[in-house]
Write a protein that holds these residues in place. Structure first.
Motif, PDB file in Angstrom:
ATOM      1  N   ASP A  10       0.781  -1.309   0.039  1.00 35.80           N
ATOM      2  CA  ASP A  10       0.161   0.002  -0.076  1.00 35.80           C
ATOM      3  C   ASP A  10       0.967   1.244   0.051  1.00 35.80           C
ATOM      4  OD1 ASP A  10      -2.406   1.698   0.656  1.00 35.80           O
ATOM      5  OD2 ASP A  10      -1.410   1.620   2.644  1.00 35.80           O
ATOM      6  N   ASP A  12       0.002   4.982   0.770  1.00 29.54           N
ATOM      7  CA  ASP A  12      -0.274   6.238   1.952  1.00 29.54           C
ATOM      8  C   ASP A  12      -0.459   5.550   3.287  1.00 29.54           C
ATOM      9  OD1 ASP A  12      -1.067   9.031   0.710  1.00 29.54           O
ATOM     10  OD2 ASP A  12      -2.077   7.610  -0.585  1.00 29.54           O
ATOM     11  N   GLY A  13       0.281   6.047   4.026  1.00 29.59           N
ATOM     12  CA  GLY A  13       0.509   5.552   5.703  1.00 29.59           C
ATOM     13  C   GLY A  13       1.302   4.301   5.741  1.00 29.59           C
ATOM     14  N   THR A  14       1.567   3.709   4.357  1.00 29.02           N
ATOM     15  CA  THR A  14       2.439   2.431   4.590  1.00 29.02           C
ATOM     16  C   THR A  14       3.893   2.602   4.054  1.00 29.02           C
ATOM     17  OG1 THR A  14       0.715   0.780   4.121  1.00 29.02           O
ATOM     18  CG2 THR A  14       2.675   0.239   3.540  1.00 29.02           C
ATOM     19  N   ASP A 170      -1.545  -0.857   5.856  1.00 31.60           N
ATOM     20  CA  ASP A 170      -2.086  -0.009   7.321  1.00 31.60           C
ATOM     21  C   ASP A 170      -3.410   0.264   7.518  1.00 31.60           C
ATOM     22  OD1 ASP A 170      -1.952   2.148   5.416  1.00 31.60           O
ATOM     23  OD2 ASP A 170      -2.340   3.279   6.966  1.00 31.60           O
ATOM     24  N   GLY A 171      -4.193   0.306   6.356  1.00 31.01           N
ATOM     25  CA  GLY A 171      -5.577   0.667   6.665  1.00 31.01           C
ATOM     26  C   GLY A 171      -6.688  -0.210   6.649  1.00 31.01           C
ATOM     27  N   ASP A 174      -7.299  -2.238   3.359  1.00 32.03           N
ATOM     28  CA  ASP A 174      -6.342  -2.927   2.931  1.00 32.03           C
ATOM     29  C   ASP A 174      -6.730  -4.547   3.296  1.00 32.03           C
ATOM     30  OD1 ASP A 174      -3.958  -1.748   1.766  1.00 32.03           O
ATOM     31  OD2 ASP A 174      -3.629  -0.660   3.854  1.00 32.03           O
TER      32      ASP A 174
HETATM   33 MG   LIG Z   1      -2.806   2.940   3.745  1.00 34.86          MG
END
Ligand SMILES: [Mg+2]
Length: 237
Positions: A10, A12-14, A170-171, A174
């Motif tokens: 992933d 964003d945020g990963t 992370d989300g 996912d």
């Molecule tokens: Mg993410």
């Protein structure tokens, strides 16, 4: 690990420390952001509706949007070491992102990472006539209305080609792609989601955790995802 391994990661945020699409929507979206984000968090809307709603709050001024991105993009520690490791091992790295997407290549390039990435599956941001953005989703599922980018289809295609798929995310979104992979590396909302549903996963904080030598990652032992059926109608939960 001797089997052929492919990584689905992933963005964003990963790869980045924060979610740049959420950051952009919050920055430009004011109170409408809260409303759409609230519906998404309560799972009343999926990611495709999130993208539709949020993109209409963003100006189609890519210089302005990229300025925000450049000011806020931080790469999670160990990412470049992970990329070098994957290349040395002959393991392809694929990015699958369900955000606005337009900033992925520029951010990777800026941090010297783009050349290591084999494939990027992402949405496309285009200008709308009213001066806002609209998002095209070329990798959506043919039947499922939930995600913009169907990550499970990418995972299943790799598995069909004989790869062992390591999913890093992370989300909560996912959960769809991760639950179809062979090994899950999960943090934040994805980790909570795996825990809730009894799905074995490997917790991680940064990319050094993923390439640490001598580790024996826990395999995803579930027979079928409780979240979706990519070879059927898609969304379940
Ligand atoms: Mg993410």
């Amino acid at each position: 690990m001797t089997a052929k391994v492919a990584y689905v990661v992933d963005f964003d945020g990963t790869i980045t420390a924060t979610d740049l699409s959420t950051g952009l929507a919050q920055h430009f979206g004011s109170e409408r952001f809260q409303e759409i984000e609230g519906l998404y968090r309560q799972r009343k809307i999926g990611m495709r509706d999130w993208l539709d709603g949020m993109s209409a709050l963003l100006p189609a001024d890519f210089d302005l949007l990229m300025k925000y991105v450049v000011d806020h993009a931080v790469i999670r520690p160990g990412f470049k070491d992970f990329l070098r490791f994957a290349r040395e091992q002959g393991c392809p790295v694929m990015i699958a992102s369900d955000g606005f997407g337009f900033y992925i290549e520029p951010v990777l390039e800026r941090f010297g990472c783009l050349e290591y990435i084999d494939t990027i599956y992402r949405n496309k941001a285009l200008p709308r006539e009213d001066g806002t953005l609209r998002i095209e989703t070329p990798y959506r599922h043919p039947a499922c209305p939930v995600c913009g980018n169907c990550k499970p289809l990418h995972v299943l295609e790799l598995k069909r080609q004989g790869w062992k798929v390591f999913y890093i995310g992370d989300g909560s979104n996912d959960r769809f792609g991760a639950s179809w992979s062979d090994y899950i590396f999960a943090r934040d909302r994805l980790a909570r989601c795996c825990k809730e549903h009894g799905i074995p996963f490997n917790p991680w904080e940064d990319f050094f955790d993923i390439i640490r030598p001598g580790g024996h990652p826990a395999a995803n032992a579930i027979a079928a995802s409780p979240f979706c059926r990519p070879e059927g109608e898609g969304f379940l939960y």
